[in-house]
Design a protein around this motif. Structure first.
Motif: not given
Ligand SMILES: CC(=O)SCCNC(=O)CCNC(=O)[C@H](O)C(C)(C)COP(=O)(O)OP(=O)(O)OC[C@H]1O[C@@H](n2cnc3c(N)ncnc32)[C@H](O)[C@@H]1OP(=O)(O)O
Ligand SMILES: CC(=O)C(=O)O
Length: 523
Positions: A11-13, A15-17, A47-50, A72-79, A102-106, A114-116, A177-179
């Motif tokens: 229902l999450r990854d 639907t990324q297909a 939930p932070g997506s749509n 529920a899935f999401g990412s680490t906090r933004r910088a 939550i996923f984060g960068k390794t 990507a994060l800069r 193994d993301t890629n």
């Molecule tokens: C490996 C995976 O499958 S991860 C899951 C991927 N799935 C998806 O992306 C689907 C859902 N995503 C979305 O709906 C949107 O991408 C959102 C709502 C999460 C984010 O949307 P936006 O804020 O417009 O950002 P965008 O889509 O361009 O993503 C890039 C941003 O994510 C940030 N980001 C990426 N990975 C991470 C992380 N692990 N931790 C924190 N921030 C992250 C980037 O730094 C970038 O932020 P910035 O623009 O402030 O520099």
């Protein structure tokens, strides 16, 4: 037996297909199906997506699941923010799931590109995001995105990111193994090294870009991983995620570890088909374990052997995953295929009966002309009956005519068919219209025959496939039509071949009607 926990992300990854999207109602239905299958965790979305994913988490709370936990899935906090102020982290908590992942960068390359941000800052945001989540939710998982690529590039830094998660007290660290390009021998080797440094339970999440997602998940389980993430039917971004429909039986039947019950395993094929259906996709018949062809035997040598002992050409008993053995007939058949089909159709046939050899030769000759019986078993059954002299003539088509007319350039063409049939001594002459010539012919045939055989009203046309077959030397190309008809109880396929598309369709339609009448007659 040690337990491997299953974490489904259809229902999450999934639907990324490309081409896959589920309504909230579909997601709820799928969650129930996965729960019944015995999956331990269901990742419902981000939930932070749509708004649709927000709605899923709201609606799923009203449902009663047997045992699955909702993640529920999401990412680490933004910088440049704190976890408490991060929009994504706030929406994760507001969704009130049982688990947050939550996923984060390794990979140092990703942190820079990507994060800069600096490598140090990335460690901080992994750690403080997870510490904050652990204060708010009972169970927290950490997906170490690009773990294997990151480890290969900079093992020291990759381990530091895992330690940042471990120090936050997460419940499971999932190596991703993301890629999808890692090889099974690399995955096995790296996990063995990680296990010496990380004590938190480990999981695996793999993608299929190198066609190794299932293999990589299996070697991970063999290395002591306790959670496997994947999707039903391998749906997922790019080439897909690891297919749970292959991983689950491998865990149970090959690795002899526990994950779902034997009874739940018997529903695996049903779950696979159900999710294809809700995704509005045709099931992939060649999928391992659950595909329609997974235990379909075509070569005569194979059919002969499986009849003596199924294990000669079957790696498991198909019923264990809710599948079944099938025998196909084609120009690769031997007598064993014909005898197996006869038994399936409850037709008495002896291997020494010369009719068996005659049927075999007729199939080979017809396949050479373009017929194909693999998807047209009803036509094959009728052909067998004709060869054995047990075929009944319920009706005779004395002739038909099909007219297609387009009167003006801007008017749609209309189609009309007339047929003349004879049933017993009675002749019936009927006309009908249709959406195109084949539909008009089908309507006219059925209209004429339904007067004599009302049960034909139940029959519906489900599928119609046309294939232009390449021309032989000096011959016109021919057309093969495969159709699928069905009634309330079953479906059956028939075939017709001709250099005329209407004639090929007519042959397939007549076989379809004839098949229904033979089966009505025998009940
Ligand atoms: C490996 C995976 O499958 S991860 C899951 C991927 N799935 C998806 O992306 C689907 C859902 N995503 C979305 O709906 C949107 O991408 C959102 C709502 C999460 C984010 O949307 P936006 O804020 O417009 O950002 P965008 O889509 O361009 O993503 C890039 C941003 O994510 C940030 N980001 C990426 N990975 C991470 C992380 N692990 N931790 C924190 N921030 C992250 C980037 O730094 C970038 O932020 P910035 O623009 O402030 O520099
Ligand atoms: C987390 C995830 O989806 C991945 O790394 O592929």
């Amino acid at each position: 037996m040690s337990l491997v926990k299953l974490y489904d992300t259809t229902l999450r990854d999934g639907t990324q297909a490309e081409d896959i999207s589920f309504l909230v109602e579909d997601k709820i239905r799928i969650a129930h199906k996965l729960d019944e299958l015995g999956v331990h965790y269901i990742e419902g979305g981000w939930p932070g997506s749509n708004p649709k994913d927000v709605a899923f988490f709201k609606d799923i709370k009203k449902e009663k699941l047997q045992q699955a936990k909702i993640a529920a899935f999401g990412s680490t906090r933004r910088a440049k923010t704190t976890p408490a102020n991060d929009h994504n982290i706030k929406t994760l908590i507001a969704a009130e799931p049982d688990v947050i992942t939550i996923f984060g960068k390794t990979w140092d390359f990703h942190v820079r590109e990507a994060l800069r941000i600096s490598l140090e800052e990335n460690l901080e945001l992994i750690n403080d995001s997870l510490v904050f989540l652990k204060q708010n939710v009972a169970e927290v998982f950490y997906d170490a995105e690009h773990f294997f690529d990151g480890y290969k590039a900079n093992p020291e830094y990759a381990i530091k990111t895992l330690k940042a998660a471990e120090d936050a007290g997460v419940d499971c660290i999932i190596l991703c193994d993301t890629n999808g390009g890692s090889m099974p021998y690399e995955v096995a080797d790296i996990i063995a090294k990680v296990r010496k440094q990380i004590k938190t339970p480990l999981g695996i999440h793999t993608h299929n870009d190198g066609e190794c997602a299932v293999a990589n998940s299996i070697v991970a389980v063999d290395q002591g991983i306790v959670q496997v993430q994947g999707t039903i039917n391998g749906f997922g971004e790019r080439c897909g995620n690891a297919n749970l429909c292959s991983i689950i039986p491998a865990i149970k039947l090959k690795l002899k570890k526990d994950c779902i019950s034997d009874e739940q395993l018997r529903h695996l094929r049903e779950v696979s088909n159900y999710i294809f259906e809700l995704a509005n996709l045709s099931p992939d018949k060649h999928l391992a374990y659950v595909g329609k062809s997974a235990f379909a035997h075509k070569g005569g040598v194979h059919v002969s052997a499986i009849q003596r002992h199924p294990e000669t050409y079957e790696h498991i008993r198909p019923e264990l995953v809710g599948n079944s053995t099938r025998v196909l007939v084609s120009d690769l058949s031997g007598k064993s295929n014909i005898l197996a089909k006869a038994e399936e159709f409850q037709i008495n046939l002896d291997s020494k009966d010369p009719v068996t050899q005659e049927i075999l030769e007729e199939i080979k000759e017809m396949e050479n002309r373009g017929f194909q019986f693999e998807g047209a078993e009803a036509s094959f059954e009728l052909m067998m009956k004709k060869a054995l002299g047990t075929h009944k003539k319920f009706f005779q088509v004395m002739g038909f005519r099909v007219i297609d007319e387009k009167r003006t350039d801007d008017q749609k063409p209309t189609s009309e068919a007339t047929v003349m049939i004879k049933v017993g001594g009675k002749i019936e002459h009927t006309a009908a219209e249709g959406h195109g010539p084949v539909n008009a012919l089908d309507n006219a045939l059925r209209k004429a025959l339904e007067k004599f055989y009302p049960k034909l009203k139940e029959v519906k046309l489900h599928d119609y496939k046309v294939r232009v077959l390449p021309a032989g030397q000096g011959t016109a190309s021919s057309i093969r039509v495969l159709i699928e008809l069905g009634d309330k109880i079953s479906r059956w396929g028939t075939v017709g071949v001709s250099d005329n598309i209407i004639d090929a369709s007519y042959q397939a339609l007549i076989d379809g009607i004839d098949f229904k009448l033979h089966h009505e007659d025998s009940v």
